[in-house]
Design a protein around this motif. Structure first.
Motif, PDB file in Angstrom:
ATOM      1  N   ASP A   1       0.820  -1.220   0.000  1.00 56.50           N
ATOM      2  CA  ASP A   1       0.000   0.000   0.000  1.00 56.50           C
ATOM      3  C   ASP A   1       0.852   1.267   0.000  1.00 56.50           C
ATOM      4  OD1 ASP A   1      -2.392  -1.470   0.074  1.00 56.50           O
ATOM      5  OD2 ASP A   1      -2.209  -1.717   2.235  1.00 56.50           O
ATOM      6  N   THR A   2       2.074   1.161   0.548  1.00 55.73           N
ATOM      7  CA  THR A   2       2.957   2.325   0.640  1.00 55.73           C
ATOM      8  C   THR A   2       3.784   2.511  -0.629  1.00 55.73           C
ATOM      9  OG1 THR A   2       3.189   1.675   2.956  1.00 55.73           O
ATOM     10  CG2 THR A   2       4.578   3.475   2.204  1.00 55.73           C
ATOM     11  N   GLY A   3       4.105   1.403  -1.296  1.00 60.38           N
ATOM     12  CA  GLY A   3       5.008   1.432  -2.444  1.00 60.38           C
ATOM     13  C   GLY A   3       4.329   1.842  -3.733  1.00 60.38           C
ATOM     14  N   LYS A   4       3.692   2.989  -3.704  1.00 57.34           N
ATOM     15  CA  LYS A   4       2.949   3.481  -4.877  1.00 57.34           C
ATOM     16  C   LYS A   4       3.276   4.945  -5.124  1.00 57.34           C
ATOM     17  CE  LYS A   4      -0.829   0.222  -4.230  1.00 57.34           C
ATOM     18  NZ  LYS A   4      -2.266  -0.007  -4.040  1.00 57.34           N
ATOM     19  N   ARG A   5       4.548   5.300  -4.915  1.00 52.75           N
ATOM     20  CA  ARG A   5       4.926   6.711  -5.022  1.00 52.75           C
ATOM     21  C   ARG A   5       5.486   7.027  -6.405  1.00 52.75           C
ATOM     22  NH1 ARG A   5       8.842   7.781  -0.135  1.00 52.75           N
ATOM     23  NH2 ARG A   5       9.553   9.253  -1.732  1.00 52.75           N
ATOM     24  N   SER A   6       4.846   7.971  -7.080  1.00 53.37           N
ATOM     25  CA  SER A   6       5.287   8.312  -8.434  1.00 53.37           C
ATOM     26  C   SER A   6       6.624   9.061  -8.423  1.00 53.37           C
ATOM     27  CB  SER A   6       4.228   9.153  -9.139  1.00 53.37           C
ATOM     28  OG  SER A   6       3.943  10.299  -8.364  1.00 53.37           O
ATOM     29  N   ASP A   7       7.003   9.627  -7.260  1.00 53.89           N
ATOM     30  CA  ASP A   7       8.238  10.418  -7.193  1.00 53.89           C
ATOM     31  C   ASP A   7       9.435   9.600  -6.692  1.00 53.89           C
ATOM     32  OD1 ASP A   7       7.275  10.030  -4.643  1.00 53.89           O
ATOM     33  OD2 ASP A   7       7.887  12.001  -3.910  1.00 53.89           O
ATOM     34  N   TRP A   8       9.308   8.289  -6.651  1.00 50.50           N
ATOM     35  CA  TRP A   8      10.386   7.458  -6.100  1.00 50.50           C
ATOM     36  C   TRP A   8      10.814   6.457  -7.167  1.00 50.50           C
ATOM     37  CZ3 TRP A   8       9.873   3.428  -1.571  1.00 50.50           C
ATOM     38  CH2 TRP A   8      11.134   3.208  -1.009  1.00 50.50           C
ATOM     39  N   GLN A   9      11.977   6.721  -7.783  1.00 49.18           N
ATOM     40  CA  GLN A   9      12.427   5.931  -8.931  1.00 49.18           C
ATOM     41  C   GLN A   9      13.424   4.839  -8.515  1.00 49.18           C
ATOM     42  OE1 GLN A   9      11.269   6.018 -11.939  1.00 49.18           O
ATOM     43  NE2 GLN A   9       9.976   7.835 -11.662  1.00 49.18           N
ATOM     44  N   PRO A  10      13.346   3.684  -9.169  1.00 44.96           N
ATOM     45  CA  PRO A  10      14.307   2.613  -8.886  1.00 44.96           C
ATOM     46  C   PRO A  10      15.751   3.061  -9.110  1.00 44.96           C
ATOM     47  CG  PRO A  10      12.518   1.798 -10.264  1.00 44.96           C
ATOM     48  CD  PRO A  10      12.341   3.288 -10.159  1.00 44.96           C
ATOM     49  N   VAL A  11      16.656   2.573  -8.284  1.00 44.24           N
ATOM     50  CA  VAL A  11      18.081   2.864  -8.483  1.00 44.24           C
ATOM     51  C   VAL A  11      18.531   2.184  -9.783  1.00 44.24           C
ATOM     52  CG1 VAL A  11      18.614   3.144  -6.045  1.00 44.24           C
ATOM     53  CG2 VAL A  11      18.696   0.852  -7.053  1.00 44.24           C
ATOM     54  N   VAL A  12      19.639   2.677 -10.355  1.00 46.16           N
ATOM     55  CA  VAL A  12      20.058   2.153 -11.667  1.00 46.16           C
ATOM     56  C   VAL A  12      20.353   0.654 -11.651  1.00 46.16           C
ATOM     57  CG1 VAL A  12      20.867   4.144 -12.965  1.00 46.16           C
ATOM     58  CG2 VAL A  12      22.313   3.192 -11.173  1.00 46.16           C
ATOM     59  N   ASP A  13      20.890   0.165 -10.524  1.00 48.26           N
ATOM     60  CA  ASP A  13      21.225  -1.266 -10.509  1.00 48.26           C
ATOM     61  C   ASP A  13      20.117  -2.107  -9.861  1.00 48.26           C
ATOM     62  OD1 ASP A  13      21.600  -0.336  -7.940  1.00 48.26           O
ATOM     63  OD2 ASP A  13      23.366  -1.595  -7.559  1.00 48.26           O
ATOM     64  N   ALA A  14      18.878  -1.621  -9.948  1.00 51.94           N
ATOM     65  CA  ALA A  14      17.761  -2.331  -9.306  1.00 51.94           C
ATOM     66  C   ALA A  14      17.622  -3.764  -9.833  1.00 51.94           C
ATOM     67  CB  ALA A  14      16.460  -1.565  -9.509  1.00 51.94           C
ATOM     68  N   SER A  15      17.744  -3.946 -11.142  1.00 49.68           N
ATOM     69  CA  SER A  15      17.549  -5.303 -11.670  1.00 49.68           C
ATOM     70  C   SER A  15      18.679  -6.228 -11.227  1.00 49.68           C
ATOM     71  CB  SER A  15      17.378  -5.302 -13.185  1.00 49.68           C
ATOM     72  OG  SER A  15      18.374  -4.536 -13.793  1.00 49.68           O
ATOM     73  N   ALA A  16      19.881  -5.681 -11.095  1.00 50.43           N
ATOM     74  CA  ALA A  16      20.992  -6.501 -10.597  1.00 50.43           C
ATOM     75  C   ALA A  16      20.752  -6.890  -9.135  1.00 50.43           C
ATOM     76  CB  ALA A  16      22.304  -5.732 -10.735  1.00 50.43           C
ATOM     77  N   ARG A  17      20.175  -5.964  -8.370  1.00 49.81           N
ATOM     78  CA  ARG A  17      19.869  -6.268  -6.962  1.00 49.81           C
ATOM     79  C   ARG A  17      18.819  -7.362  -6.853  1.00 49.81           C
ATOM     80  NH1 ARG A  17      19.649  -0.648  -3.467  1.00 49.81           N
ATOM     81  NH2 ARG A  17      21.530   0.294  -4.336  1.00 49.81           N
ATOM     82  N   LEU A  18      17.793  -7.275  -7.713  1.00 46.88           N
ATOM     83  CA  LEU A  18      16.762  -8.310  -7.711  1.00 46.88           C
ATOM     84  C   LEU A  18      17.377  -9.658  -8.058  1.00 46.88           C
ATOM     85  CD1 LEU A  18      13.892  -9.436  -7.644  1.00 46.88           C
ATOM     86  CD2 LEU A  18      13.552  -8.585  -9.982  1.00 46.88           C
ATOM     87  N   ARG A  19      18.237  -9.647  -9.056  1.00 47.49           N
ATOM     88  CA  ARG A  19      18.887 -10.884  -9.504  1.00 47.49           C
ATOM     89  C   ARG A  19      19.691 -11.522  -8.358  1.00 47.49           C
ATOM     90  NH1 ARG A  19      18.596 -14.413 -13.832  1.00 47.49           N
ATOM     91  NH2 ARG A  19      19.368 -16.054 -12.466  1.00 47.49           N
TER      92      ARG A  19
END
Ligand code: FE2
Ligand code: FE2
Length: 187
Positions: A155-173
């Motif tokens: 419910d909190t993670g719906k902020r349009s002003d909060w962008q993923p960090v550049v290495d987000a996909s690497a972190r998920l991996r």
């Protein structure tokens, strides 16, 4: 599906709209994972937070499916894929995250006020409030607590002003590999 398939799905369809709220599925996934990490959640619960809406990407419905009166049962779809890869500690909170919303609406009167318009709309499609017996049955399930925590990040993670960090996909991996390895060691 494999971890590679999940990564590929987010790469190809992560820009699908999440709800009607001006953010993408990828943004929402990353924000929820980040909130879980900040809260000190276990790696398994962090991964559940990241991937709880994987089912929406699997069905690929863009925009606001609930406006068409459609419940895609995304929580079950995702849990079926996650269980063999990452185990129950990831799959169960994902499977329960919709029920957790119904539980919170039923047990905490003020919770409904915090829901987004789309989330209120989908609530009816998902079965609405639950009676005492159903709430009790939910709370007794393994991982119900984790599902409730995940729900609050959801419910909190719906902020349009909060962008993923550049290495987000690497972190998920990295997180997927770590949880899969730990789960593999348990089997
Ligand atoms: Fe969801
Ligand atoms: Fe979500």
């Amino acid at each position: 599906m494999t971890a590679d398939d999940i990564a590929a799905l987010y790469a190809s369809r992560g820009d699908l709209a999440y709800d009607g709220e001006g953010i993408t599925q990828w943004q929402h996934a990353w924000q929820c994972g980040e909130l879980a990490r900040e809260a000190g959640a276990t790696p398994a619960l962090q991964l559940a937070a990241w991937l709880h809406d994987l089912g929406h990407l699997m069905t690929g419905l863009d925009g606001t499916p609930t406006l068409q009166g459609h419940d895609d049962r995304h929580e079950s779809l995702a849990a079926r894929v996650l269980e063999p890869l990452f185990g129950t500690a990831v799959a169960a909170p994902v499977a329960l995250h919709v029920l957790a919303k119904r539980y919170l609406v039923s047990t905490q009167p003020r919770y409904r006020d915090r829901l987004s318009p789309d989330s209120v709309r989908s609530l009816a499609l998902q079965g609405g409030t639950m009676d005492d017996a159903a709430c009790g049955a939910f709370a007794r399930q393994a991982f119900a607590d984790d599902a409730v925590r995940l729900r609050v990040w959801d419910d909190t993670g719906k902020r349009s002003d909060w962008q993923p960090v550049v290495d987000a996909s690497a972190r998920l991996r990295k997180l997927m590999d770590a949880v899969a390895a730990a789960e593999g060691g348990r089997r």
